[in-house]
Design an enzyme around this catalytic site. Structure first.
Site, PDB file in Angstrom:
ATOM      1  N   THR A  33      38.797  24.838  57.335  1.00  0.00           N
ATOM      2  CA  THR A  33      38.275  25.643  58.448  1.00  0.00           C
ATOM      3  C   THR A  33      37.829  27.019  57.950  1.00  0.00           C
ATOM      4  OG1 THR A  33      40.580  26.217  58.874  1.00  0.00           O
ATOM      5  CG2 THR A  33      39.584  24.595  60.345  1.00  0.00           C
ATOM      6  N   LEU A 122      49.919  25.440  45.643  1.00  0.00           N
ATOM      7  CA  LEU A 122      50.772  26.452  46.283  1.00  0.00           C
ATOM      8  C   LEU A 122      50.334  27.859  45.870  1.00  0.00           C
ATOM      9  CD1 LEU A 122      54.256  24.744  45.973  1.00  0.00           C
ATOM     10  CD2 LEU A 122      52.524  24.523  47.740  1.00  0.00           C
ATOM     11  N   SER A 124      49.656  29.488  42.845  1.00  0.00           N
ATOM     12  CA  SER A 124      50.214  30.312  41.768  1.00  0.00           C
ATOM     13  C   SER A 124      49.161  31.314  41.303  1.00  0.00           C
ATOM     14  CB  SER A 124      50.683  29.431  40.609  1.00  0.00           C
ATOM     15  OG  SER A 124      49.597  28.757  40.005  1.00  0.00           O
ATOM     16  N   ASP A 169      44.482  32.348  50.436  1.00  0.00           N
ATOM     17  CA  ASP A 169      45.593  32.315  49.487  1.00  0.00           C
ATOM     18  C   ASP A 169      46.092  33.710  49.140  1.00  0.00           C
ATOM     19  OD1 ASP A 169      44.876  29.707  49.580  1.00  0.00           O
ATOM     20  OD2 ASP A 169      44.152  29.588  47.508  1.00  0.00           O
TER      21      ASP A 169
HETATM   22  P1  ADP Z   1      47.247  26.881  42.042  1.00  0.00           P
HETATM   23  O1  ADP Z   1      47.063  25.834  43.060  1.00  0.00           O
HETATM   24  O2  ADP Z   1      48.663  26.895  41.527  1.00  0.00           O
HETATM   25  O3  ADP Z   1      46.767  28.224  42.461  1.00  0.00           O
HETATM   26  P2  ADP Z   1      45.116  27.169  40.136  1.00  0.00           P
HETATM   27  O4  ADP Z   1      44.447  26.198  39.236  1.00  0.00           O
HETATM   28  O5  ADP Z   1      44.298  27.886  41.121  1.00  0.00           O
HETATM   29  O6  ADP Z   1      46.342  26.412  40.809  1.00  0.00           O
HETATM   30  O7  ADP Z   1      45.814  28.291  39.224  1.00  0.00           O
HETATM   31  C1  ADP Z   1      46.647  27.927  38.167  1.00  0.00           C
HETATM   32  C2  ADP Z   1      46.397  28.838  36.984  1.00  0.00           C
HETATM   33  O8  ADP Z   1      46.958  30.143  37.224  1.00  0.00           O
HETATM   34  C3  ADP Z   1      47.081  28.350  35.724  1.00  0.00           C
HETATM   35  O9  ADP Z   1      46.274  27.428  35.027  1.00  0.00           O
HETATM   36  C4  ADP Z   1      47.290  29.638  34.956  1.00  0.00           C
HETATM   37  O10 ADP Z   1      46.121  30.025  34.272  1.00  0.00           O
HETATM   38  C5  ADP Z   1      47.568  30.650  36.047  1.00  0.00           C
HETATM   39  N1  ADP Z   1      49.029  30.744  36.312  1.00  0.00           N
HETATM   40  C6  ADP Z   1      49.649  30.495  37.456  1.00  0.00           C
HETATM   41  N2  ADP Z   1      50.993  30.664  37.362  1.00  0.00           N
HETATM   42  C7  ADP Z   1      51.222  31.016  36.094  1.00  0.00           C
HETATM   43  C8  ADP Z   1      52.420  31.323  35.350  1.00  0.00           C
HETATM   44  N3  ADP Z   1      53.624  31.271  35.915  1.00  0.00           N
HETATM   45  N4  ADP Z   1      52.274  31.650  34.055  1.00  0.00           N
HETATM   46  C9  ADP Z   1      51.055  31.697  33.480  1.00  0.00           C
HETATM   47  N5  ADP Z   1      49.909  31.414  34.119  1.00  0.00           N
HETATM   48  C10 ADP Z   1      49.978  31.078  35.420  1.00  0.00           C
HETATM   49 MG    MG Z   2      44.739  28.704  42.991  1.00  0.00          MG
END
Ligand code: ADP
Ligand code: MG
Length: 391
Positions: A33, A122, A124, A169
């Site tokens: 959305t 989620l 990250s 996000d």
């Molecule tokens: P998400 O759904 O978790 O946001 P993304 O592909 O958008 O997935 O982002 C993930 C990327 O963010 C990882 O490949 C890495 O480059 C970075 N990242 C996320 N968390 C960490 C962490 N704890 N340590 C190092 N890099 C991280």
């Molecule tokens: Mg992401």
């Protein structure tokens, strides 16, 4: 985890630092959305990235990722380049974007790590961007509104990392509030905090373990289909800018002029947007059962009308539905893999874990990761050593 981060920071950069906690997020309802100018209902969760940060006088950005066990060190030149390593780009992207907004930091040190599952939907990535941004703002004494921070972090991911995410996000990670979901209007960026605090129910996430490259290309196709629907309706309803402005009745007028697939896509978005608004009313009225029912409906729509689900997600929802005490379940995020989000009665969570793991393995041969989670506050400073170098 935090202790380990502090230890690594002290070992490398000294004993003065801030610790920032930057959470991951869920989206309770409202999928696809956002780019249709509609509503979403995310919340920050109790899985986070923690960052130890301080400014330095070396003119360099010095980074260490505890989870990857990798360091990255770069001179703070006027044109930052991609690292070629992945994770540093999320941090460099924030520095780059801050500069474009006239905020130039001196060199800084950052050691970070966390427990947000990486690449599972989620966010990250948003946690990392928001955490770095929040830390730099604190250390430099910049006053940036939280909504502005979300916009800067989103742009960092769009422009530097090269991922075309919406603002949800970063917004949810930075602005989250304990026991509240955030009803965000993706057109105006206005938002309301909706209480979500039924102790009888838990939010449980199930990770399919599936990651598909498809997500990017299919995402673009869906966006184009939504735009196509709008352009047909616009011809006689010039006030319509996005699907957010279209009602089901309006859509029905064009059923003969529209490709079947485009019609289905539009119908899903209009219904899903309506569901978010109704689901917020359910929460206001403490009707968690009606809320959960809309999660099931959302999944149905994503599976059959928007067609962004996959076998593994569908199996997880089907399996969850059969467990006692499950009142809602749906795929979460862009689709084709990642997690489902489930609302489960607290006293049946253990049974849920057992039955879902068993049946998912039986039907797919895959192991499911299951995370219980609660809604938490957004990005914040959780510790500050006596004096930072800037003070
Ligand atoms: P998400 O759904 O978790 O946001 P993304 O592909 O958008 O997935 O982002 C993930 C990327 O963010 C990882 O490949 C890495 O480059 C970075 N990242 C996320 N968390 C960490 C962490 N704890 N340590 C190092 N890099 C991280
Ligand atoms: Mg992401």
């Amino acid at each position: 985890m935090i202790e380990q981060i502090e230890f690594e920071f002290q070992k490398r950069f000294g004993d003065q630092y801030l610790i920032i906690e930057a959470p991951g997020r869920v989206n309770l309802i409202g999928e696809h959305t956002d780019y249709n100018d509609g509503f979403v209902l995310p919340a920050a969760i109790d899985k986070a990235i923690w960052l130890a940060m301080n400014l330095n006088d070396t003119g360099r950005i010095r980074l260490f990722s505890v989870d990857m066990n990798e360091e990255y060190d770069v001179e703070l030149t006027s044109s930052l380049q991609k690292s070629g390593m992945g994770w540093p780009d999320y941090i460099l992207g924030v520095v780059d974007q801050l500069r474009k907004h006239g905020m130039n930091s001196v060199g800084f040190d950052c050691v970070f790590g966390g427990n947000v599952p990486i690449g599972a939907g989620l966010s990250s990535s948003a946690a990392l961007e928001g955490g770095v941004l929040y830390g730099l703002a604190e250390l430099n004494g910049w006053k940036i509104s939280t909504m502005n921070m979300a916009q800067i972090a989103q742009k960092a991911e769009n422009e530097f990392v090269g991922v075309q995410c919406g603002i949800m996000d970063q917004f949810a990670s930075i602005n989250g509030k304990e026991s509240h979901a955030l009803k965000l209007d993706c057109r105006t960026l206005e938002y309301d905090k909706i209480p979500f605090r039924d102790p009888d129910f838990k939010i449980v996430l199930c990770d399919t373990g599936v990651r598909r490259e498809l997500t990017g290309s299919e995402y673009n196709v869906r966006r184009t289909q939504c735009e196509e629907g709008v352009s047909i309706i616009q011809k006689s309803h010039p006030q319509v800018k996005k699907l957010r402005d279209v009602t089901i009745e309006m859509l029905e007028e064009y059923i003969d002029q529209m490709d079947d697939v485009v019609y289905k896509r539009c119908k899903f978005v209009i219904e899903e947007n309506r569901r978010v608004l109704d689901a917020c009313d359910d929460l206001e009225q403490d009707n968690i059962g009606a809320f959960g029912e809309k999660m099931f409906q959302s999944h149905q729509g994503l599976q059959h009308k928007f067609e962004v689900s996959c076998k593994e997600l569908d199996i997880l929802v089907e399996v969850a539905k059969k467990v006692e005490g499950v009142i809602g379940s749906r795929m979460m995020g862009g689709g084709f893999g990642g997690c489902t989000i489930n609302l489960v009665r607290t006293n049946t969570v253990e049974q849920f874990k057992q039955e879902v793991s068993r049946d998912y393995l039986k039907q797919t041969g895959l192991k499911v990761e299951i995370y219980e989670t609660t809604i938490s506050d957004g990005t914040r400073v959780i510790k500050s050593t006596e004096k930072q170098t800037t003070e």
